[in-house]
Write an enzyme that holds these catalytic residues in place. Structure first.
Site, mmCIF file in Angstrom:
data_model
loop_
_atom_site.group_PDB
_atom_site.id
_atom_site.type_symbol
_atom_site.label_atom_id
_atom_site.label_comp_id
_atom_site.label_asym_id
_atom_site.label_seq_id
_atom_site.Cartn_x
_atom_site.Cartn_y
_atom_site.Cartn_z
ATOM 1 N N PRO A 171 38.444 -9.723 3.603
ATOM 2 C CA PRO A 171 38.547 -10.043 2.179
ATOM 3 C C PRO A 171 38.641 -11.529 1.839
ATOM 4 C CG PRO A 171 40.664 -9.313 2.998
ATOM 5 C CD PRO A 171 39.688 -9.171 4.142
ATOM 6 N N CYS A 172 37.580 -12.246 2.108
ATOM 7 C CA CYS A 172 37.535 -13.669 1.764
ATOM 8 C C CYS A 172 37.569 -13.879 0.256
ATOM 9 C CB CYS A 172 36.322 -14.342 2.386
ATOM 10 S SG CYS A 172 34.752 -13.616 1.911
ATOM 11 N N HIS A 173 37.196 -12.857 -0.512
ATOM 12 C CA HIS A 173 37.217 -12.974 -1.977
ATOM 13 C C HIS A 173 38.635 -13.138 -2.518
ATOM 14 C CE1 HIS A 173 37.649 -8.660 -1.092
ATOM 15 N NE2 HIS A 173 38.373 -8.608 -2.199
#
Length: 177
Positions: free
Chosen positions: A135-137
């Site tokens: 989950p880089c977002h």
């Protein structure tokens, strides 16, 4: 640095999501890539068979549908990430960021014991080969601004809304038929 070993790929599959088409790539050990169409660092055409029934691709597809319905924020599909040791350490740290939380790039760097390497950490976050699952977002700028998502800031905002990070509640997105 290319973060996917094309030689190890055994299958690819396409998904339609509420945020656009996605391409998944799998090795015998797990998912090696998941990219939105038009995403920065998208590998382009892959010379590997299309097989939506390949076990990791099929499992990921089901988990993505549950995610976009708001039914589950968890992914159990094994990952097979190719990158430098530093990149893999950053991606591993991303996996520990819970849905609904939005730490900064600086906080992520500090959690890795690399407070002086914020730019390098941000670069590794940007090269994450498995959108949504890793989950880089969820990582935001120092002032809380939405910055640096290879899939586009509109998608980043939509993913965070889905996860309840900005609005304080989860809202399922409409699934594409």
């Amino acid at each position: 640095m290319n973060t996917i070993d094309h030689r190890a790929l055994v299958a690819q599959g396409r998904f339609e999501t509420p945020l656009g088409g996605m391409l998944a790539a799998a090795t015998a050990r797990g998912i090696a890539g998941l990219w939105f169409d038009g995403q920065r660092h998208h590998p382009g055409a892959l010379d590997v068979p299309s097989d939506s029934t390949q076990r990791w691709i099929a499992q990921l597809r089901e988990e993505l549908w549950a995610y976009f319905r708001g039914a589950s924020m968890r992914f159990a599909t094994p990952l097979d990430l190719a990158g430098s040791d530093f990149q893999r350490s950053v991606w591993q740290a991303l996996l520990s960021v819970p849905a609904g939380e939005t730490p900064t790039y600086g906080a992520l760097a500090r959690s890795l014991g690399r407070a002086d390497a914020v730019r390098a950490v941000a670069a590794a976050v940007g090269r994450n080969p498995v959108s949504i699952v890793v989950p880089c977002h969820r990582i935001v700028g120092q002032n809380g601004s939405l910055t640096g998502y290879a899939g586009g800031l509109d998608r980043k905002a939509a993913l965070l809304r889905l996860e309840g990070a900005r609005a304080g509640l989860q809202r399922p997105l409409e699934l594409a038929a």
